[in-house]
Motif scaffolding. Sequence first.
Motif, short mmCIF file in Angstrom:
data_model
loop_
_atom_site.label_atom_id
_atom_site.label_comp_id
_atom_site.label_asym_id
_atom_site.label_seq_id
_atom_site.Cartn_x
_atom_site.Cartn_y
_atom_site.Cartn_z
N ALA A 127 38.06 42.35 35.61
CA ALA A 127 37.67 41.46 36.70
C ALA A 127 36.73 42.15 37.67
O ALA A 127 35.74 41.56 38.13
CB ALA A 127 38.91 40.95 37.43
N VAL A 128 37.01 43.42 38.02
CA VAL A 128 36.14 44.11 38.96
C VAL A 128 34.79 44.45 38.32
O VAL A 128 33.76 44.51 39.01
CB VAL A 128 36.80 45.37 39.56
N LEU A 129 34.77 44.64 37.01
CA LEU A 129 33.49 44.84 36.32
C LEU A 129 32.62 43.59 36.44
O LEU A 129 31.43 43.68 36.77
CB LEU A 129 33.73 45.18 34.85
N ASP A 130 33.22 42.43 36.18
CA ASP A 130 32.47 41.17 36.32
C ASP A 130 31.96 41.00 37.74
O ASP A 130 30.83 40.54 37.97
CB ASP A 130 33.36 39.99 35.94
N MET A 131 32.80 41.36 38.70
CA MET A 131 32.43 41.24 40.11
C MET A 131 31.25 42.16 40.43
O MET A 131 30.29 41.76 41.11
CB MET A 131 33.64 41.61 40.98
N ALA A 132 31.31 43.40 39.94
CA ALA A 132 30.25 44.37 40.21
C ALA A 132 28.94 43.96 39.55
O ALA A 132 27.87 44.04 40.18
CB ALA A 132 30.68 45.75 39.72
N VAL A 133 28.98 43.53 38.31
CA VAL A 133 27.77 43.12 37.60
C VAL A 133 27.15 41.89 38.25
O VAL A 133 25.92 41.80 38.41
CB VAL A 133 28.09 42.85 36.12
N GLY A 134 28.01 40.94 38.64
CA GLY A 134 27.50 39.75 39.30
C GLY A 134 26.78 40.08 40.60
O GLY A 134 25.72 39.52 40.90
N HIS A 135 27.35 41.01 41.37
CA HIS A 135 26.71 41.42 42.62
C HIS A 135 25.41 42.17 42.35
O HIS A 135 24.41 41.97 43.05
CB HIS A 135 27.66 42.29 43.43
N ALA A 136 25.42 43.03 41.33
CA ALA A 136 24.23 43.81 41.02
C ALA A 136 23.06 42.93 40.58
O ALA A 136 21.89 43.28 40.79
CB ALA A 136 24.56 44.82 39.92
N LYS A 137 23.37 41.79 40.02
CA LYS A 137 22.31 40.87 39.58
C LYS A 137 21.69 40.08 40.74
O LYS A 137 20.53 39.68 40.66
CB LYS A 137 22.87 39.89 38.56
N THR A 138 22.46 39.85 41.78
CA THR A 138 22.01 38.96 42.85
C THR A 138 21.64 39.68 44.14
O THR A 138 20.87 39.14 44.95
CB THR A 138 23.10 37.92 43.17
N ARG A 139 22.15 40.88 44.36
CA ARG A 139 21.85 41.61 45.59
C ARG A 139 20.47 42.26 45.46
O ARG A 139 20.21 43.04 44.55
CB ARG A 139 22.90 42.69 45.83
N VAL A 140 19.60 41.91 46.37
CA VAL A 140 18.21 42.39 46.32
C VAL A 140 17.97 43.42 47.42
O VAL A 140 18.31 43.19 48.58
CB VAL A 140 17.21 41.23 46.45
N GLN A 141 17.40 44.57 47.03
CA GLN A 141 16.97 45.59 47.98
C GLN A 141 15.61 46.12 47.53
O GLN A 141 15.37 46.27 46.32
CB GLN A 141 17.98 46.74 48.04
N GLN B 58 18.61 52.68 38.33
CA GLN B 58 19.27 53.44 37.27
C GLN B 58 20.69 53.85 37.65
O GLN B 58 21.60 53.81 36.82
CB GLN B 58 18.44 54.68 36.94
N ALA B 59 20.90 54.23 38.90
CA ALA B 59 22.24 54.66 39.32
C ALA B 59 23.27 53.55 39.15
O ALA B 59 24.40 53.79 38.72
CB ALA B 59 22.20 55.13 40.77
N ILE B 60 22.88 52.31 39.50
CA ILE B 60 23.79 51.17 39.35
C ILE B 60 24.01 50.85 37.88
O ILE B 60 25.13 50.54 37.45
CB ILE B 60 23.24 49.95 40.10
N HIS C 34 29.24 47.28 45.86
CA HIS C 34 29.07 46.22 46.87
C HIS C 34 28.60 46.76 48.21
O HIS C 34 28.14 45.98 49.05
CB HIS C 34 30.39 45.46 47.05
N GLY C 35 28.77 48.05 48.44
CA GLY C 35 28.34 48.61 49.72
C GLY C 35 29.25 48.19 50.85
O GLY C 35 30.47 48.05 50.68
N GLY C 36 28.68 47.98 52.02
CA GLY C 36 29.46 47.69 53.22
C GLY C 36 30.37 46.48 53.09
O GLY C 36 31.51 46.50 53.55
N ILE C 37 29.90 45.42 52.43
CA ILE C 37 30.72 44.20 52.33
C ILE C 37 31.97 44.44 51.49
O ILE C 37 32.98 43.76 51.65
CB ILE C 37 29.89 43.03 51.74
N PRO D 97 37.00 40.07 48.11
CA PRO D 97 38.17 40.33 47.25
C PRO D 97 38.22 41.72 46.62
O PRO D 97 39.22 42.07 46.00
CB PRO D 97 38.03 39.26 46.16
N ALA D 98 37.16 42.52 46.79
CA ALA D 98 37.15 43.84 46.15
C ALA D 98 38.36 44.68 46.57
O ALA D 98 38.96 45.39 45.74
CB ALA D 98 35.85 44.58 46.49
#
Length: 389
Positions: A247-261, A270-272, A330-333, A340-341
């Motif tokens: 579940a946390v893998l899905d959460m992390a991948v979903g965030h990595a796809k949508t969080r823009v920096q 590469q680190a992510i 997820h960083g600060g959030i 839910p993290a």
Amino acid sequence: MDFTLSDEQQELRRTVRSFLDHRSPEAEVRRLMADERGHDAATWQLMAGQLGLHGLALPEEYEGAGCGLVELGVVLEEMGRALLCGPFFSTVVLAATTLLFVDDREACKDLLPGIASGETVATLALVEDSGCWDEAGIGLAAEQAPGGWRLSGRKNYVPDGHLADVVLVAARTSAGVSLFAVDGEAPGLVREPLRTLDLTRKQALLEFRSVPARLVGEEGAAWPALRKALDVAAIALAAEQVGGAAAVLDMAVGHAKTRVQFGRPIGSFQAIKHRCADMVVAIESARATAHYALWAAATGAADLPLVASATKAYCSQVFTRCAEANVQIHGGIGFTWEHPAHLYLKRAKSSEVFLGSPSRHREALARDAGFHPHARQAHPSTPATRSIP
């Protein structure tokens, strides 16, 4: 053995996941965390009646479905993914498994049908203030009195002990460690809910003040059955941990796809990528380990204690590391109460020490395998004592 699930097992996974998506979303988990009882009665009855999950691994003679531990592992993995709040683990895994290993058909006939139907919430009270999941840590006294057995002492960290209808208690008599069944409303039993790190899995402190009890099995002969039950429970918990890690893998991948920096999704860095890839490898390894362990438990493998300790130690480590990586991605959030993290991180940390910490399981693994330094100093014919705080 076959590491792939059958069509029926895959359908079981889909059915349970769909049910939990509807009955255990994040909002419901948070609501039940704040509820002292910690579970929803309607969901509990649907799980037992509509889905038949409570009796899934119980023999048909006790109103169960007669399936095996592999199927139960599939269910627990989905429950871990959904952070299901409720006394399923304490009732179906700890209490029911213990009853099946103890040689007392009358007790099984009396108690297991109620567990299968969802009418009975049960738990196992083994740990005391020392926090040790071993035979030496059992000090609660049982004495024969006019009218039957009486228990005096206290048990700590009892999962769902504050609401269980039946409490299976490991106590010590003059003959050794014995198992007793106590009614949840028995006179002299004082139950106090504990405030713990993980509010999704309730625990309680139980005080026994000359509480009437029923002997289950033979007096002084309970520890071998309890040890087998704890090995199976450790493997079942590992399956639940695999679900939480997924579940946390899905959460992390979903965030990595949508969080823009810096104008691009952070998942392109590469680190992510490496962090997520490491999580995938670890989780698949943990899933294979847990699946093998479930098969070993179902077939009564001779090396079950070794398999149980290795599986519990490894899956605990994987869940905790994946939950920590999810927060970092997820960083600060990821540190906030609203996200839910932290719920999964707290479940990971509590499950890590539940049924014995990874370090203690590795110590037990080393002793059972004959590699513990203290065991080497002893005579080769001297059996090592297995202790899992």
